[in-house]
Design an enzyme around this catalytic site. Sequence first.
Site, PDB file in Angstrom:
ATOM      1  N   GLY A   8       0.634  -1.094  -0.076  1.00 43.49           N
ATOM      2  CA  GLY A   8      -0.302  -0.429  -0.089  1.00 43.49           C
ATOM      3  C   GLY A   8       0.881   1.476  -0.213  1.00 43.49           C
ATOM      4  N   SER A   9       2.088   1.626   0.346  1.00 42.29           N
ATOM      5  CA  SER A   9       2.945   2.687   0.874  1.00 42.29           C
ATOM      6  C   SER A   9       3.600   3.134  -0.921  1.00 42.29           C
ATOM      7  CB  SER A   9       4.022   1.970   1.066  1.00 42.29           C
ATOM      8  OG  SER A   9       4.933   2.559   1.048  1.00 42.29           O
ATOM      9  N   ALA A  10       3.397   4.402  -0.392  1.00 42.86           N
ATOM     10  CA  ALA A  10       3.396   5.303  -2.075  1.00 42.86           C
ATOM     11  C   ALA A  10       4.674   5.096  -2.203  1.00 42.86           C
ATOM     12  CB  ALA A  10       2.723   6.731  -2.213  1.00 42.86           C
TER      13      ALA A  10
END
Length: 207
Positions: A8-10
Site C-alpha cells: 500500500g505504501s506510495a
Amino acid sequence: MDFYYVPGSAPCRAVQMTAKAVNVDLNLKLTNLQAGEHLKPEFVKLNPQHTVPTLVDGGFSLWESRAIQIYLVEKYGKNDSLYPQDPQKRAVVNQRLYFDMGTLYQRFADYWYPQIFAKAPANPDNLKKMEEGVEFLNTFLEGKSFVAGDNLTVADLSILATISSYEVAGFEFSKFPNVQKWYDNIKDTAPGHEINKAGCEAFKRFF
Ligand SMILES: N[C@@H](CCC(=O)N[C@@H](CS)C(=O)NCC(=O)O)C(=O)O
C-alpha cells in the site's frame, strides 16, 4: 536484489514502478509493519531508520524511495531518459522529487495519517495545505505532458505513486485539470502501473 516493502505504501510503489521501467527483478520481502517486522534487529541492521522501502543489492543497502529510484536508473537503466545527465534537466527532475517528498506527499501524510492511524479529527488547515500542494503541481503541468521535461522521468513515477494515494483517499481532481489530464494519461501506461494499482487496492482498506 531484495526489496523490503508493503504494497500500500506510495514510496514502495514508486520504486517498484522504477524497477519495472529498467527491467530489474525485485525479490519481494513483504514487511509487516503492524507486527513490527521493521523494528527487528536484522532489519535495523540493514536500515537503522527502519523504513520501507529498503533495497539490498548484494551487500549494499539503501532506503529513501527517491534515492532508490535514482540508484536503479543510474546502475541499471539503458539510457538516461528517466534521470537525465544534463545538469538543468536533472535539476528540474530533482526539484520535482524534493517537491514530492517535502510538499505533495508530506501534506497528504499530514492531513490523512493522524486520521487513519490515530483516529484524530480532520484538520481543515491541513486540508487547505494539501490542496495548495496539488495546485502547485497543476501549475508545473501547464502545457506539459510530464512533470519534468518532455519525457517520462523518475519524478513522474514518484508523483504518480503519491497522486494515486490521493485518489484512494477520494481527492477531487476536477479543480486541477492539468493534474487530472496528466494522471489520466499516465495511470494506465506507466511502467509497472499494474503494481501501483494493486498496491492502491491494499491502501484502500485504511479509508
Ligand atoms: N521518505 C521515505 C518515507 C518512508 C516511510 O515513511 N515509510 C513508512 C511506510 S509508508 C515506514 O516504513 N514506516 C515505518 C517507520 O517509519 O518505522 C521514503 O520515501 O522512502
